[in-house]
Design an enzyme around this catalytic site. Structure first.
Site, short mmCIF file in Angstrom:
data_model
loop_
_atom_site.label_atom_id
_atom_site.label_comp_id
_atom_site.label_asym_id
_atom_site.label_seq_id
_atom_site.Cartn_x
_atom_site.Cartn_y
_atom_site.Cartn_z
N CYS A 114 1.06 -1.22 0.17
CA CYS A 114 0.00 0.16 0.12
C CYS A 114 0.88 1.30 -0.16
CB CYS A 114 -0.78 0.14 0.98
SG CYS A 114 -2.21 -1.46 1.13
N HIS A 250 -3.18 7.66 2.64
CA HIS A 250 -3.63 6.61 2.12
C HIS A 250 -4.82 5.92 3.22
CE1 HIS A 250 -3.88 2.52 1.27
NE2 HIS A 250 -4.06 1.47 2.56
N ASN A 280 -10.14 0.12 -0.13
CA ASN A 280 -8.73 0.24 0.44
C ASN A 280 -8.11 -0.15 -1.48
OD1 ASN A 280 -6.00 -0.05 0.43
ND2 ASN A 280 -5.83 -0.94 2.55
O1 UT7 Z 1 -3.67 -0.36 3.80
C1 UT7 Z 1 -2.94 -1.54 4.35
C2 UT7 Z 1 -3.48 -1.52 5.93
N1 UT7 Z 1 -4.56 -2.45 5.97
C3 UT7 Z 1 -4.64 -1.52 6.89
O2 UT7 Z 1 -4.76 -0.50 7.54
C4 UT7 Z 1 -6.23 -2.14 7.63
C5 UT7 Z 1 -6.34 -2.13 9.20
N2 UT7 Z 1 -7.04 -2.57 9.89
C6 UT7 Z 1 -8.64 -2.38 9.33
O3 UT7 Z 1 -8.81 -1.35 8.97
C7 UT7 Z 1 -9.20 -3.16 10.93
O4 UT7 Z 1 -9.26 -3.35 11.88
C8 UT7 Z 1 -10.47 -3.65 10.26
C9 UT7 Z 1 -11.54 -2.84 9.28
C10 UT7 Z 1 -10.17 -5.06 9.62
C11 UT7 Z 1 -11.18 -4.46 11.53
O5 UT7 Z 1 -11.76 -3.24 12.16
P1 UT7 Z 1 -11.98 -3.96 13.74
O6 UT7 Z 1 -11.74 -2.73 14.46
O7 UT7 Z 1 -10.35 -3.63 13.54
O8 UT7 Z 1 -12.58 -4.80 14.33
P2 UT7 Z 1 -11.51 -6.34 14.86
O9 UT7 Z 1 -11.19 -7.07 13.63
O10 UT7 Z 1 -11.51 -6.32 16.29
O11 UT7 Z 1 -13.62 -7.81 14.72
C12 UT7 Z 1 -14.43 -6.94 15.23
C13 UT7 Z 1 -15.45 -7.66 15.38
C14 UT7 Z 1 -15.29 -9.98 15.21
O12 UT7 Z 1 -16.13 -10.26 15.99
P3 UT7 Z 1 -16.03 -10.22 17.01
O13 UT7 Z 1 -14.80 -11.31 17.42
O14 UT7 Z 1 -16.20 -9.23 17.50
O15 UT7 Z 1 -16.81 -11.39 17.56
C15 UT7 Z 1 -14.72 -9.95 13.99
O16 UT7 Z 1 -15.50 -11.43 13.59
O17 UT7 Z 1 -16.02 -7.51 14.14
C16 UT7 Z 1 -15.64 -8.89 12.89
N3 UT7 Z 1 -15.91 -8.38 12.02
C17 UT7 Z 1 -17.00 -7.86 11.03
N4 UT7 Z 1 -18.30 -8.04 10.81
C18 UT7 Z 1 -18.69 -7.89 10.27
C19 UT7 Z 1 -14.86 -8.30 11.10
N5 UT7 Z 1 -14.82 -8.04 9.48
C20 UT7 Z 1 -16.42 -7.82 9.36
C21 UT7 Z 1 -17.37 -7.75 8.78
N6 UT7 Z 1 -18.55 -7.70 8.35
N7 UT7 Z 1 -17.45 -7.35 7.22
#
Ligand code: UT7
Length: 323
Positions: A114, A250, A280
């Site tokens: 990225c 980004h 992204n």
């Molecule tokens: O560009 C390169 C660098 N990449 C990035 O910068 C991406 C960085 N990461 C992010 O943007 C975020 O971490 C995400 C958007 C990927 C995830 O957001 P988060 O607030 O960190 O959520 P999380 O991974 O802690 O997950 C929270 C909950 C989980 O469920 P439980 O375990 O709490 O029951 C996940 O399974 O959200 C769940 N989850 C979803 N729910 C609905 C994960 N993806 C989804 C989804 N829809 N698409």
């Protein structure tokens, strides 16, 4: 004093729009979750016969038009991508051929996920400052949809395809003021594609060749790291937070963008935000955002722009530019 100055910008998004509602039918997710956690409303996906080079060529042509230049004016092409058309020739060489850039000019890809555009910009800037090139096309182009596992809700809602480009020219007025690049390979397991030409090539089944990310851990490192690079960039130039006119980050997640803007003390209306419209797009996201705000008249000549990126590797980088 020579600077590399921006003479024109261009961008291109494929036609096919994939909304959050469409993804609700593919995986267990919701429009609400995606918008609240990422800020993304929709993303663009390439057609079956479209390649990274196709996107790059359109964005680059638009940047050349905006600069009032012809392909034969260009003597360097640097292209950031992690989704090239082929192993080789480089996508930059394919762009050179498609656009008719002078044979014998220099064209190559830069791999930094990225952060690929900022890395490609840094390289082009160094070429211009050392007299190795006078006019450079710098491109970020990605077909992320080709490495996405469409059954993984943790990643498939985040990414999209697109390309952005700019034309740099040697000039005695600023220009790129500084660029700052960093990497740390020890974070490889948090974000990667576990397949390549010489590793994992024999296990290419199911989702083996697709992007894997431990999103929440990446998120935390990204926020911390981008906060640091903002300070590093301003300190290197003896400038203060309030000198920055525009943050062009980004476009990975609106919450990461908000955290960096907060660190800078910048109101969100001084931050170019395009993540809602295309998700992204990896190396394409910064030049797409820059092009959007140049074309709609928000960014004006003479203003100070801070570009910053973070991606797989980990890689991260910034550029401070007097537009
Ligand atoms: O560009 C390169 C660098 N990449 C990035 O910068 C991406 C960085 N990461 C992010 O943007 C975020 O971490 C995400 C958007 C990927 C995830 O957001 P988060 O607030 O960190 O959520 P999380 O991974 O802690 O997950 C929270 C909950 C989980 O469920 P439980 O375990 O709490 O029951 C996940 O399974 O959200 C769940 N989850 C979803 N729910 C609905 C994960 N993806 C989804 C989804 N829809 N698409």
């Amino acid at each position: 004093m020579t600077y590399a100055s921006i003479k024109g910008t261009g961008g291109y998004l494929p036609e096919r729009v994939v909304t959050n509602a469409e993804l609700e039918r593919l995986v267990d997710t919701s429009d609400r979750w995606i918008q609240e956690r990422t800020g993304i409303r929709e993303r663009r996906i390439v057609g079956e016969d479209q390649t990274c080079c196709d996107l790059a060529v359109i964005a680059a042509s638009r940047a050349l038009d905006a600069a009032g230049m012809k392909p034969s004016d260009i003597d360097l092409v640097t292209l950031g991508t992690c989704t090239p058309d082929r192993v080789f020739p480089s996508t930059a060489c394919l762009v050179q051929r498609e656009l008719g850039i002078t044979p014998g000019a220099v064209a190559f890809d830069v791999g930094a996920a990225c952060s690929g555009f900022v890395f490609a910009l840094d390289v082009a800037n160094r070429f211009i400052l050392t007299g190795g090139a006078r006019r450079a096309l710098v491109i970020g182009a990605e077909t992320m949809s080709r490495i996405i596992d469409w059954t993984d809700r943790g990643t498939c809602v985040l990414f999209g395809d697109g390309a952005g480009a700019l034309v740099l020219e040697a000039d005695d007025t600023p220009g790129i003021l500084s660029t700052h690049l960093h990497t740390d390979g020890s974070f490889e397991d948090l974000l990667n594609v576990p397949w390549g030409v010489s590793q994992g090539y024999d296990k290419l089944e199911g989702s083996a060749g697709k992007l894997k990310m431990r999103g929440n851990e990446v998120f935390r490192v990204a926020v911390r790291t981008l906060g640091r690079i903002v300070d590093e960039t301003l300190e290197a130039n003896g400038l203060n937070k309030r000198d920055v006119d525009w943050l062009i980050p980004h476009q990975a997640n609106i919450r990461i963008i908000q955290a960096t803007a907060k660190k800078l003390g910048l109101p969100m209306d001084r931050v170019v935000q395009t993540v809602a419209e295309h998700g992204n797009t990896s190396a394409a996201s910064i030049p797409l955002a820059l092009d959007t705000a140049v074309r709609d008249g928000r960014i004006k000549r003479g203003e100070l722009l801070l570009l910053e990126a973070f991606g797989g590797g980990f890689t991260w980088g910034s550029a401070l530019i007097r537009y």
